[in-house]
Scaffold this motif. Structure first.
Motif, PDB file in Angstrom:
ATOM      1  N   ILE A 209     -14.680  15.101   1.797  1.00 52.13           N
ATOM      2  CA  ILE A 209     -13.976  16.506   2.140  1.00 52.13           C
ATOM      3  C   ILE A 209     -14.162  17.524   2.819  1.00 52.13           C
ATOM      4  CG2 ILE A 209     -13.013  18.926   0.251  1.00 52.13           C
ATOM      5  CD1 ILE A 209     -13.430  16.226  -2.125  1.00 52.13           C
ATOM      6  N   PHE A 210     -15.738  17.781   2.783  1.00 47.16           N
ATOM      7  CA  PHE A 210     -16.511  18.874   3.699  1.00 47.16           C
ATOM      8  C   PHE A 210     -15.822  18.425   5.085  1.00 47.16           C
ATOM      9  CE2 PHE A 210     -19.503  21.309   0.960  1.00 47.16           C
ATOM     10  CZ  PHE A 210     -18.833  21.770   0.463  1.00 47.16           C
ATOM     11  N   VAL A 211     -16.332  17.387   5.777  1.00 47.69           N
ATOM     12  CA  VAL A 211     -16.055  16.636   6.938  1.00 47.69           C
ATOM     13  C   VAL A 211     -14.150  16.852   7.606  1.00 47.69           C
ATOM     14  CG1 VAL A 211     -15.945  14.321   8.560  1.00 47.69           C
ATOM     15  CG2 VAL A 211     -18.147  15.619   7.108  1.00 47.69           C
ATOM     16  N   ILE A 212     -13.011  16.456   5.759  1.00 43.50           N
ATOM     17  CA  ILE A 212     -12.208  16.663   6.475  1.00 43.50           C
ATOM     18  C   ILE A 212     -11.524  18.058   6.749  1.00 43.50           C
ATOM     19  CG2 ILE A 212      -9.908  16.027   5.413  1.00 43.50           C
ATOM     20  CD1 ILE A 212     -10.945  13.461   4.079  1.00 43.50           C
TER      21      ILE A 212
ATOM     22  N   LEU B 244     -10.184  21.729  10.407  1.00 42.67           N
ATOM     23  CA  LEU B 244     -10.104  23.395  11.243  1.00 42.67           C
ATOM     24  C   LEU B 244      -9.946  23.975  12.426  1.00 42.67           C
ATOM     25  CD1 LEU B 244     -10.175  25.786   9.526  1.00 42.67           C
ATOM     26  CD2 LEU B 244     -12.631  26.248   9.038  1.00 42.67           C
ATOM     27  N   PHE B 245     -11.158  22.559  12.429  1.00 35.72           N
ATOM     28  CA  PHE B 245     -11.097  22.183  14.154  1.00 35.72           C
ATOM     29  C   PHE B 245      -9.208  22.182  14.967  1.00 35.72           C
ATOM     30  CE2 PHE B 245     -16.096  21.547  14.095  1.00 35.72           C
ATOM     31  CZ  PHE B 245     -16.198  22.378  14.673  1.00 35.72           C
ATOM     32  N   ILE B 246      -9.370  21.426  14.632  1.00 39.74           N
ATOM     33  CA  ILE B 246      -8.162  21.180  15.300  1.00 39.74           C
ATOM     34  C   ILE B 246      -7.070  22.272  15.291  1.00 39.74           C
ATOM     35  CG2 ILE B 246      -5.839  19.778  14.758  1.00 39.74           C
ATOM     36  CD1 ILE B 246      -7.821  17.206  14.349  1.00 39.74           C
TER      37      ILE B 246
ATOM     38  N   ILE C 204      -8.252  33.501  12.184  1.00 34.96           N
ATOM     39  CA  ILE C 204      -8.831  33.962  13.132  1.00 34.96           C
ATOM     40  C   ILE C 204      -8.003  34.907  12.882  1.00 34.96           C
ATOM     41  CG2 ILE C 204      -7.815  34.640  15.851  1.00 34.96           C
ATOM     42  CD1 ILE C 204      -7.562  31.516  16.043  1.00 34.96           C
ATOM     43  N   VAL C 205      -7.274  35.935  12.077  1.00 34.34           N
ATOM     44  CA  VAL C 205      -7.452  37.216  11.897  1.00 34.34           C
ATOM     45  C   VAL C 205      -8.871  37.949  11.063  1.00 34.34           C
ATOM     46  CG1 VAL C 205      -6.120  38.400   9.998  1.00 34.34           C
ATOM     47  CG2 VAL C 205      -4.330  37.452  11.465  1.00 34.34           C
ATOM     48  N   PHE C 206      -9.310  36.541   9.881  1.00 36.67           N
ATOM     49  CA  PHE C 206     -10.220  37.794   9.214  1.00 36.67           C
ATOM     50  C   PHE C 206     -11.634  37.252  10.163  1.00 36.67           C
ATOM     51  CE2 PHE C 206      -7.234  37.122   5.636  1.00 36.67           C
ATOM     52  CZ  PHE C 206      -7.061  38.501   5.732  1.00 36.67           C
ATOM     53  N   TRP C 207     -12.003  35.988  11.047  1.00 37.00           N
ATOM     54  CA  TRP C 207     -13.087  35.950  10.976  1.00 37.00           C
ATOM     55  C   TRP C 207     -13.330  36.019  12.587  1.00 37.00           C
ATOM     56  CZ3 TRP C 207     -16.605  37.039   7.943  1.00 37.00           C
ATOM     57  CH2 TRP C 207     -15.917  36.599   6.616  1.00 37.00           C
ATOM     58  N   GLY C 208     -12.557  35.432  13.703  1.00 40.50           N
ATOM     59  CA  GLY C 208     -11.418  35.815  15.186  1.00 40.50           C
ATOM     60  C   GLY C 208     -11.998  34.058  15.379  1.00 40.50           C
ATOM     61  N   TRP C 209     -12.394  34.195  16.652  1.00 41.86           N
ATOM     62  CA  TRP C 209     -13.154  33.147  17.021  1.00 41.86           C
ATOM     63  C   TRP C 209     -14.348  32.545  17.170  1.00 41.86           C
ATOM     64  CZ3 TRP C 209      -8.883  30.116  19.004  1.00 41.86           C
ATOM     65  CH2 TRP C 209      -8.134  31.393  19.516  1.00 41.86           C
ATOM     66  N   SER C 210     -14.984  32.882  16.328  1.00 38.97           N
ATOM     67  CA  SER C 210     -16.189  32.717  14.686  1.00 38.97           C
ATOM     68  C   SER C 210     -15.833  32.053  14.313  1.00 38.97           C
ATOM     69  CB  SER C 210     -17.439  33.952  14.528  1.00 38.97           C
ATOM     70  OG  SER C 210     -17.343  34.375  15.674  1.00 38.97           O
ATOM     71  N   SER C 211     -14.976  31.822  13.925  1.00 39.23           N
ATOM     72  CA  SER C 211     -13.979  30.846  12.530  1.00 39.23           C
ATOM     73  C   SER C 211     -14.421  29.120  13.373  1.00 39.23           C
ATOM     74  CB  SER C 211     -12.602  30.380  12.717  1.00 39.23           C
ATOM     75  OG  SER C 211     -11.665  31.596  12.735  1.00 39.23           O
TER      76      SER C 211
ATOM     77  N   LEU D 124     -18.064  24.057  12.081  1.00 41.27           N
ATOM     78  CA  LEU D 124     -19.404  23.667  12.556  1.00 41.27           C
ATOM     79  C   LEU D 124     -20.225  23.097  10.936  1.00 41.27           C
ATOM     80  CD1 LEU D 124     -20.862  22.023  14.873  1.00 41.27           C
ATOM     81  CD2 LEU D 124     -21.681  24.054  15.001  1.00 41.27           C
ATOM     82  N   PHE D 125     -20.587  24.286  10.328  1.00 46.78           N
ATOM     83  CA  PHE D 125     -21.051  24.764   9.490  1.00 46.78           C
ATOM     84  C   PHE D 125     -21.236  23.726   8.278  1.00 46.78           C
ATOM     85  CE2 PHE D 125     -21.823  26.163   5.173  1.00 46.78           C
ATOM     86  CZ  PHE D 125     -23.510  26.436   4.879  1.00 46.78           C
ATOM     87  N   PHE D 126     -19.844  23.576   8.036  1.00 51.01           N
ATOM     88  CA  PHE D 126     -18.434  22.641   6.958  1.00 51.01           C
ATOM     89  C   PHE D 126     -18.675  21.325   7.287  1.00 51.01           C
ATOM     90  CE2 PHE D 126     -16.628  26.174   4.919  1.00 51.01           C
ATOM     91  CZ  PHE D 126     -17.154  25.772   3.720  1.00 51.01           C
TER      92      PHE D 126
END
Length: 123
Positions: A19-22, A27-29, A66-73, A78-80
């Motif tokens: 589930i984390f990988v999916i 999220l990346f896509i 992107i609104v809450f975390w910007g491009w640091s999303s 990556l963490f998940f």
């Protein structure tokens, strides 16, 4: 490595890791195909041609991130991804919640520091 314990523990870790990988890949896509013209956070518009690869769900997800975390999303995704792979392979990972909170807190502090230095963001 490969420290699962019982079959039940293996199954639970494998399912949660998957589930984390999916989630991280989606999220990346969704962030990679983000378009400001798509419907999203604080936008009540109807668009027939959504440019996000994951459709309406991807447009909403990427907009909120992107609104809450910007491009640091990307760092959150990556963490998940890393945590999911660790769970799938049975690598011991301690204190998931603390690491997630410290990652989010670190992103906030770095963004705040960059704003204080008046460095232009990548928007």
């Amino acid at each position: 490595m490969f420290n699962y314990g019982s079959f039940r523990s293996f199954f639970i870790k494998f399912v949660i890791g998957s589930i984390f990988v999916i989630f991280s890949l989606s999220l990346f896509i969704s962030i990679a195909t983000f378009s400001s013209e798509d419907p999203g956070f604080n936008k009540l518009i109807y668009v027939e041609n959504i440019q996000n690869a994951l459709g309406h769900f991807g447009a909403q997800l990427s907009s909120v991130m992107i609104v809450f975390w910007g491009w640091s999303s990307y760092m959150i995704a990556l963490f998940f991804l890393i945590c999911g792979i660790k769970l799938i392979f049975g690598i011991k990972s301690l204190q998931f919640i603390f690491r997630l909170l410290f990652l989010l807190l670190g992103i906030v502090f770095v963004d705040f520091y960059l704003i204080l230095l008046k460095i232009a963001s990548l928007e």
